[in-house]
Design a protein around this motif. Structure first.
Motif, PDB file in Angstrom:
ATOM      1  N   ALA A   1       0.818   2.489  -9.339  1.00  0.00           N
ATOM      2  CA  ALA A   1      -0.352   1.671  -9.655  1.00  0.00           C
ATOM      3  C   ALA A   1      -0.014   0.602 -10.686  1.00  0.00           C
ATOM      4  CB  ALA A   1      -1.492   2.557 -10.146  1.00  0.00           C
TER       5      ALA A   1
ATOM      6  N   ASN B   1     -12.347   5.365  -8.972  1.00  0.00           N
ATOM      7  CA  ASN B   1     -11.167   4.517  -8.719  1.00  0.00           C
ATOM      8  C   ASN B   1     -10.323   4.270  -9.972  1.00  0.00           C
ATOM      9  OD1 ASN B   1     -13.570   2.850  -6.877  1.00  0.00           O
ATOM     10  ND2 ASN B   1     -11.937   3.991  -5.877  1.00  0.00           N
ATOM     11  N   THR B   2     -10.460   5.138 -10.957  1.00  0.00           N
ATOM     12  CA  THR B   2      -9.684   5.000 -12.194  1.00  0.00           C
ATOM     13  C   THR B   2      -9.603   6.341 -12.901  1.00  0.00           C
ATOM     14  OG1 THR B   2      -9.455   3.740 -14.257  1.00  0.00           O
ATOM     15  CG2 THR B   2     -11.684   4.408 -13.625  1.00  0.00           C
TER      16      THR B   2
ATOM     17  N   SER C   1      -5.961   2.148 -12.754  1.00  0.00           N
ATOM     18  CA  SER C   1      -7.116   1.679 -11.985  1.00  0.00           C
ATOM     19  C   SER C   1      -6.713   1.219 -10.595  1.00  0.00           C
ATOM     20  CB  SER C   1      -7.830   0.558 -12.739  1.00  0.00           C
ATOM     21  OG  SER C   1      -6.945  -0.518 -13.006  1.00  0.00           O
ATOM     22  N   GLY C   2      -7.721   0.990  -9.767  1.00  0.00           N
ATOM     23  CA  GLY C   2      -7.488   0.486  -8.412  1.00  0.00           C
ATOM     24  C   GLY C   2      -6.983   1.527  -7.445  1.00  0.00           C
TER      25      GLY C   2
ATOM     26  N   LYS D   1      -1.363  -0.607  -4.237  1.00  0.00           N
ATOM     27  CA  LYS D   1      -2.640   0.044  -3.943  1.00  0.00           C
ATOM     28  C   LYS D   1      -2.358   1.494  -3.554  1.00  0.00           C
ATOM     29  CE  LYS D   1      -6.911   0.823  -2.667  1.00  0.00           C
ATOM     30  NZ  LYS D   1      -7.978   1.061  -3.661  1.00  0.00           N
TER      31      LYS D   1
ATOM     32  N   LYS E   1       0.836  -1.196   0.000  1.00  0.00           N
ATOM     33  CA  LYS E   1       0.000   0.000   0.000  1.00  0.00           C
ATOM     34  C   LYS E   1       0.875   1.252   0.000  1.00  0.00           C
ATOM     35  CE  LYS E   1      -2.053  -1.249   3.760  1.00  0.00           C
ATOM     36  NZ  LYS E   1      -2.942  -1.244   4.940  1.00  0.00           N
TER      37      LYS E   1
ATOM     38  N   ASP F   1      -7.472   5.140  -4.971  1.00  0.00           N
ATOM     39  CA  ASP F   1      -8.439   5.771  -4.076  1.00  0.00           C
ATOM     40  C   ASP F   1      -7.923   7.164  -3.757  1.00  0.00           C
ATOM     41  OD1 ASP F   1     -10.655   6.147  -2.489  1.00  0.00           O
ATOM     42  OD2 ASP F   1     -10.297   4.421  -1.195  1.00  0.00           O
TER      43      ASP F   1
END
Length: 330
Positions: free
Chosen positions: A21, A44-45, A61-62, A26, A2, A64
């Motif tokens: 990413a 989220n993308t 993508s993915g 994440k 993360k 936040d």
């Protein structure tokens, strides 16, 4: 793995955040722009338009996002594996207190995992500067743990990211070239494998190579171009009179690099030509006003004009075009 990335602007989304990413990390962006935060946390993308010899659009993508002033950010910092920034040198001072709070919470929870912090800014040893600012807010009782568990990793970054002309508020346009070089000696624990992140044990050579070539050339192009009546970097560098003077300024700063670090002359001249080619990228609408902004900061002692100028004085080499660029900034 993360990561928290401070700065959801064009550089954050189009450069560092994208590399993280793409490496399967994440990523949570921390920023104060509510519109961008809400869109990122909902969708989220986002798309990145990469322009060069070929143009392509890549989806990231993915991801936040979180407001960087919120208390939730402190908890996020206390649990993450990697922290990166692309906020500008002045904002590092502002985010330091939140980072200190996150570290304190992390240590109070007896989190013994390694954490690495990398400031990806246009400044020399930006992470070392950020560390000093964090320690101003971090109680001394935590300093021993911070020294043992937190890696403050300096880096050099290079990618031209002009303002996007898309109607999509999240889409970013970037050039195909990018360079992210990190000081491998400053990491704690295992160094993450991230495509596009290069490790070195001689970071200062690459920091100054980028500063003295890309940044010096960029700013000279901007100021000479402005005085010649041009609006964009491409227009300015397509002007043969401007291009000739920009190239001479880069050769003057390059002579300092050759003498200081032993860069091979032909290879460095090729690097200069590559930079000039990037300025002429027809797909980058890079306005002179963007590149030339904050002239007072850019005239400071460790910046793109004065630092190479001092090098020319140190090595008694030519500096007439660097001096002209400084005069043009005034």
């Amino acid at each position: 793995m993360k990561a928290v990335h401070f700065g959801a602007g064009n550089i954050g989304r189009g450069f560092i955040g994208k590399l993280l990413a793409d490496a399967g990390i994440k990523v949570t962006f921390a920023d104060v722009d509510e519109k961008v935060i809400n869109l990122l946390s909902t969708l989220n993308t986002y798309n990145v338009k990469v322009v060069g010899a070929e143009c392509k659009t890549e989806a990231v993508s993915g991801v936040d996002a979180i407001n960087s002033t919120s208390d939730d950010l402190v908890s996020l910092v206390s649990e993450t594996d990697l922290i990166t920034t692309a906020v500008g040198p002045n904002v590092l001072v502002i985010i330091a207190s939140k980072l200190a709070q996150g570290l304190a919470l992390r240590f109070d929870a007896n989190n013994e995992k390694f954490l690495n912090i990398i400031a990806c800014e246009n400044m020399i040893r930006g992470t070392t500067f950020l560390k000093t600012e964090i320690y101003k807010h971090l109680d001394e009782k935590y300093h021993e743990k911070a020294e043992r568990l937190v890696g403050f990793v300096d880096s050099a970054v290079d990618r031209i990211v002009p303002p996007s002309e898309s109607d999509d508020p999240l889409e970013v346009t970037v050039e195909s070239f990018s360079e992210w070089i990190v000081d491998e000696q400053q990491f704690k624990g295992e160094i993450p494998v991230i495509e596009g992140m290069t490790k070195t044990d001689n970071l200062m050579a690459f920091i100054e190579r980028k500063l003295f070539t890309l940044n010096t050339g960029h700013i000279v192009t901007a100021y000479l171009g402005a005085l010649a009546g041009h609006d964009t970097i491409k227009e300015a560098i397509d002007d043969p009179i401007v291009k000739d003077q920009v190239k001479k300024a880069m050769q003057e700063s390059g002579e300092v690099l050759i003498k200081r670090y032993g860069f091979e002359r032909d290879a460095h001249n090729a690097y200069i030509e590559k930079i000039l080619g990037r300025f002429a990228n027809p797909y980058l609408h890079d306005e002179i006003d963007r590149v030339g902004r904050q002239p007072i900061r850019k005239l400071s002692v460790n910046e793109r004009f004065i630092k190479p100028l001092l090098g020319t004085i140190e090595y008694a080499t030519d500096n007439q075009m660097l001096l002209k660029g400084i005069a043009c900034s005034f």
